[in-house]
Design a protein around this motif. Structure first.
Motif, PDB file in Angstrom:
ATOM      1  N   GLU A  26     -30.128 134.472 -62.216  1.00 47.31           N
ATOM      2  CA  GLU A  26     -31.130 133.624 -61.578  1.00 47.31           C
ATOM      3  C   GLU A  26     -30.599 132.206 -61.362  1.00 47.31           C
ATOM      4  OE1 GLU A  26     -35.436 135.408 -62.983  1.00 47.31           O
ATOM      5  OE2 GLU A  26     -34.220 134.327 -64.466  1.00 47.31           O
ATOM      6  N   LYS A  27     -29.788 131.740 -62.299  1.00 44.99           N
ATOM      7  CA  LYS A  27     -29.202 130.403 -62.139  1.00 44.99           C
ATOM      8  C   LYS A  27     -28.231 130.374 -60.966  1.00 44.99           C
ATOM      9  CE  LYS A  27     -29.621 129.060 -67.021  1.00 44.99           C
ATOM     10  NZ  LYS A  27     -28.884 128.749 -68.272  1.00 44.99           N
ATOM     11  N   LEU A  76     -35.393 132.930 -44.963  1.00 40.85           N
ATOM     12  CA  LEU A  76     -34.047 133.488 -44.867  1.00 40.85           C
ATOM     13  C   LEU A  76     -33.373 133.497 -46.239  1.00 40.85           C
ATOM     14  CD1 LEU A  76     -31.570 134.464 -43.237  1.00 40.85           C
ATOM     15  CD2 LEU A  76     -30.990 132.049 -42.863  1.00 40.85           C
ATOM     16  N   PHE A  77     -33.542 132.424 -47.005  1.00 42.92           N
ATOM     17  CA  PHE A  77     -32.949 132.379 -48.334  1.00 42.92           C
ATOM     18  C   PHE A  77     -33.655 133.330 -49.293  1.00 42.92           C
ATOM     19  CE2 PHE A  77     -30.887 128.597 -46.756  1.00 42.92           C
ATOM     20  CZ  PHE A  77     -29.662 128.657 -47.401  1.00 42.92           C
ATOM     21  N   PHE A  78     -34.941 133.527 -49.106  1.00 49.12           N
ATOM     22  CA  PHE A  78     -35.670 134.510 -49.908  1.00 49.12           C
ATOM     23  C   PHE A  78     -35.090 135.904 -49.670  1.00 49.12           C
ATOM     24  CE2 PHE A  78     -39.067 137.718 -49.963  1.00 49.12           C
ATOM     25  CZ  PHE A  78     -39.404 137.671 -51.312  1.00 49.12           C
ATOM     26  N   ARG A  91     -40.708 132.189 -55.983  1.00 52.26           N
ATOM     27  CA  ARG A  91     -40.372 130.847 -56.445  1.00 52.26           C
ATOM     28  C   ARG A  91     -39.164 130.307 -55.695  1.00 52.26           C
ATOM     29  NH1 ARG A  91     -38.367 129.128 -62.562  1.00 52.26           N
ATOM     30  NH2 ARG A  91     -38.588 126.869 -62.279  1.00 52.26           N
ATOM     31  N   PHE A  92     -38.215 131.193 -55.395  1.00 45.94           N
ATOM     32  CA  PHE A  92     -37.011 130.765 -54.694  1.00 45.94           C
ATOM     33  C   PHE A  92     -37.310 130.418 -53.238  1.00 45.94           C
ATOM     34  CE2 PHE A  92     -35.415 132.814 -58.417  1.00 45.94           C
ATOM     35  CZ  PHE A  92     -34.253 132.124 -58.727  1.00 45.94           C
ATOM     36  N   PHE A  93     -38.333 131.033 -52.675  1.00 40.37           N
ATOM     37  CA  PHE A  93     -38.769 130.668 -51.327  1.00 40.37           C
ATOM     38  C   PHE A  93     -39.258 129.228 -51.308  1.00 40.37           C
ATOM     39  CE2 PHE A  93     -42.435 130.038 -48.523  1.00 40.37           C
ATOM     40  CZ  PHE A  93     -41.861 130.271 -47.285  1.00 40.37           C
ATOM     41  N   PHE A  94     -40.081 128.864 -52.286  1.00 45.29           N
ATOM     42  CA  PHE A  94     -40.637 127.510 -52.315  1.00 45.29           C
ATOM     43  C   PHE A  94     -39.564 126.476 -52.645  1.00 45.29           C
ATOM     44  CE2 PHE A  94     -44.474 130.104 -53.163  1.00 45.29           C
ATOM     45  CZ  PHE A  94     -45.217 129.693 -52.065  1.00 45.29           C
ATOM     46  N   ILE A  95     -38.593 126.847 -53.482  1.00 39.76           N
ATOM     47  CA  ILE A  95     -37.489 125.927 -53.768  1.00 39.76           C
ATOM     48  C   ILE A  95     -36.652 125.694 -52.512  1.00 39.76           C
ATOM     49  CG2 ILE A  95     -35.321 125.684 -55.040  1.00 39.76           C
ATOM     50  CD1 ILE A  95     -36.712 127.116 -57.389  1.00 39.76           C
TER      51      ILE A  95
END
Length: 292
Positions: A26-27, A76-78, A91-95
């Motif tokens: 995850e990191k 796209l990153f999600f 969470r990674f979408f919002f980041i």
């Protein structure tokens, strides 16, 4: 902003996230997301490879920097995190959303500007209140790094969150001073533009009256210094220039206003916001020998 600053934004965002409950995978995904999202709008630089119409000046920081495209890049990153790292957390979408938004919005503050509202508006939004290369931002992140390595009692993410607050305050203070200067000069000129200098709180104020362009170095804490007074050949016919040098037409559309050069050797235009040491690096021209 420049590539280094955008990279620092990505790393600073990574450091500001609480990763205590994250796995190593995850990191890695988080680092990929924050740095990648902080850089992705500048993917438009590849348009130079096929630009045969001299439109790169408009394409760079154009549609890829639109605020309306921010969720598209984030999604796209999600998707990439889902396939590369097998992580499905939104969470990674919002980041990623935050990373892209910071990139697009920070670019508004320097003189280059950005197509923030494309495709609904082709206008370049530019405040000119923060330097493209802002060493204050670099110093704040450097200080956060040093403190995080020497103050073990403080959580790393807390230190970097504080650094983000300090950066925001720096931009607000810098931009407020730029606004004050703009208001002081707008009644003295037909057109006014700002360009932040490398030294904090100092600006170049570019004012145009008819064919005369003044470049003044000023700040709210010092006296104004008229550095250059330029004359523009505004009555010159630019059709031949635009026909033989398409980049010149693009620059004419892109800049708030230009200085027209029409002498025995050259016919051209340049953006006075980037004028230093007797020349502007945004200068498009043709030699008079090309005109028949």
């Amino acid at each position: 902003m420049d590539t280094i600053t955008h990279t620092l934004f990505g790393l600073g965002l990574y450091k500001a996230v609480n990763k205590e409950q994250m796995s190593k995978k995850e990191k890695y995904a988080l680092l990929f997301t924050t740095v990648g999202a902080s850089q992705i709008p500048d993917i438009d630089v590849i348009s130079q490879l096929w630009d045969s119409a001299g439109q790169y000046q408009m394409w760079h920081r154009g549609i890829t920097h639109s605020v309306f495209l921010v969720p598209v890049w984030a999604f796209l990153f999600f998707i990439m995190n889902r396939f590369i790292f097998r992580i499905k957390s939104f969470r990674f979408f919002f980041i990623a959303l935050i990373g892209v938004f910071i990139h697009d919005t920070s670019d508004i503050f320097n003189a280059w500007g950005t197509g923030y509202l494309e495709p609904f508006s082709s206008a370049r939004l530019t405040l000119g209140t923060v330097s493209i290369v802002d060493f204050v931002i670099w110093f704040i992140f450097l200080l956060a790094f040093i403190v995080s390595k020497t103050r073990s009692t403080r959580k790393e993410y807390t230190i970097y969150r504080i650094s983000w607050i300090v950066i925001a305050l720096h931009i607000v203070i810098q931009s407020t001073q730029g606004y004050v200067l703009y208001e002081q000069y707008k009644n003295s000129y037909d057109e006014v533009a700002l360009s932040a200098r490398f030294f904090p709180w100092h600006f170049s104020v570019i004012g145009k009256n008819d064919a005369t362009i003044d470049i003044v170095h000023d700040s709210v804490l010092s006296e104004a210094n008229l550095v250059y007074r330029l004359q523009s050949s505004d009555k010159a016919n630019l059709e031949t220039l635009f026909a033989k040098n398409p980049e010149a037409k693009t620059l004419y559309q892109w800049s708030p206003f230009v200085v027209i050069v029409n002498n025995e050797e050259r016919l051209g235009i340049y953006d006075p916001r980037f004028y230093q040491n007797g020349q502007s690096f945004l200068f498009e021209y043709i030699e008079k020998t090309q005109i028949k």
